[in-house]
Enzyme design. Sequence first.
Site, PDB file in Angstrom:
ATOM      1  N   THR A 241       0.858  -1.183   0.000  1.00  0.00           N
ATOM      2  CA  THR A 241       0.000   0.000   0.000  1.00  0.00           C
ATOM      3  C   THR A 241       0.891   1.228   0.000  1.00  0.00           C
ATOM      4  O   THR A 241       2.096   1.148   0.269  1.00  0.00           O
ATOM      5  CB  THR A 241      -0.937  -0.022   1.230  1.00  0.00           C
ATOM      6  OG1 THR A 241      -1.810   1.112   1.202  1.00  0.00           O
ATOM      7  CG2 THR A 241      -0.155  -0.001   2.528  1.00  0.00           C
ATOM      8  N   CYS A 242       0.314   2.387  -0.315  1.00  0.00           N
ATOM      9  CA  CYS A 242       1.088   3.637  -0.332  1.00  0.00           C
ATOM     10  C   CYS A 242       0.105   4.792  -0.250  1.00  0.00           C
ATOM     11  O   CYS A 242      -0.895   4.714   0.457  1.00  0.00           O
ATOM     12  CB  CYS A 242       1.971   3.720  -1.585  1.00  0.00           C
ATOM     13  SG  CYS A 242       1.054   3.729  -3.137  1.00  0.00           S
ATOM     14  N   GLY A 243       0.335   5.869  -1.005  1.00  0.00           N
ATOM     15  CA  GLY A 243      -0.589   6.983  -1.004  1.00  0.00           C
ATOM     16  C   GLY A 243      -1.766   6.767  -1.938  1.00  0.00           C
ATOM     17  O   GLY A 243      -2.922   6.975  -1.564  1.00  0.00           O
TER      18      GLY A 243
END
Length: 278
Positions: free
Chosen positions: A235-237
Amino acid sequence: MAPVVSTAWLAERLRSPDVRVVDGSWHMPAEARDGREEYLQAHIPGAVFFDIDIIADPDTDLPHMLPTPEAFAHAAGELGLSRDADIVVYDTHGVRSAARVWWTLRAMGYERAHVLDGGLRKWMAEGRPIEGGEVFPRRVEVRPAFAPELVRDAAEVREILQTGSARMVDARSAARFSGEAPEPRAGLRSGHMPGAANLPWEQVIAEDGTLRPAGDLREVFKAAGVDLRAPIVTTCGSGVTASVLALALARLGVTAAVYDGSWTEWGGLPDAPVVTGS
């Protein structure tokens, strides 16, 4: 075949009918750069431009979410991207948004998708050919396909956090992960998912913009407390640099899923669990 290919590999096969080249350059709004405009100025000969904000789900306000398999198949067909070809994706940074396009292709059933290691940056540094202007590919028929094992949504992430069935690995910076730095998108809470590991995506990239060697990558994931034998969801932004981690894991022979909505979705859900601190 490896998920990344070298500039030398592509240069030898650039005119091959079995190879398609894709410019997947994308920039954060704060960077004030236009990927398509830069593509028109200079790209690898024959490359088509893949806009992750256009080839996306139009029915959500979340950025560049996966489109339906049917919509993707149509767009891929217009770009001449046959599943029978080796598709090599690059970007102007080295390895960043190209990984998102690679993951999108993989999620849509393309088994011969690769990222150009070092991207346009390395290609041009080596004095290899470039061209400008638009490319008009021959349209091909593409049947819709989908690989659900490569994608996770918010409901599935909730279940993962409740059951511990996979490890969430967050590619954002340490400051954003801990909640010390605000999110660049307005209205999002700061922090991270309970139990998530933090591995800022830049740590899997070498100074020249290439993906780090497998031995180095194993040490990086180990230092972040990630067990490569367990299921992993990145996951990230907004799902872009999460794909960089997925690409790094693919180099190690590990198949990871990507949480498509990532923090833009999770941080905006009022009831989603969020913690702060390291």
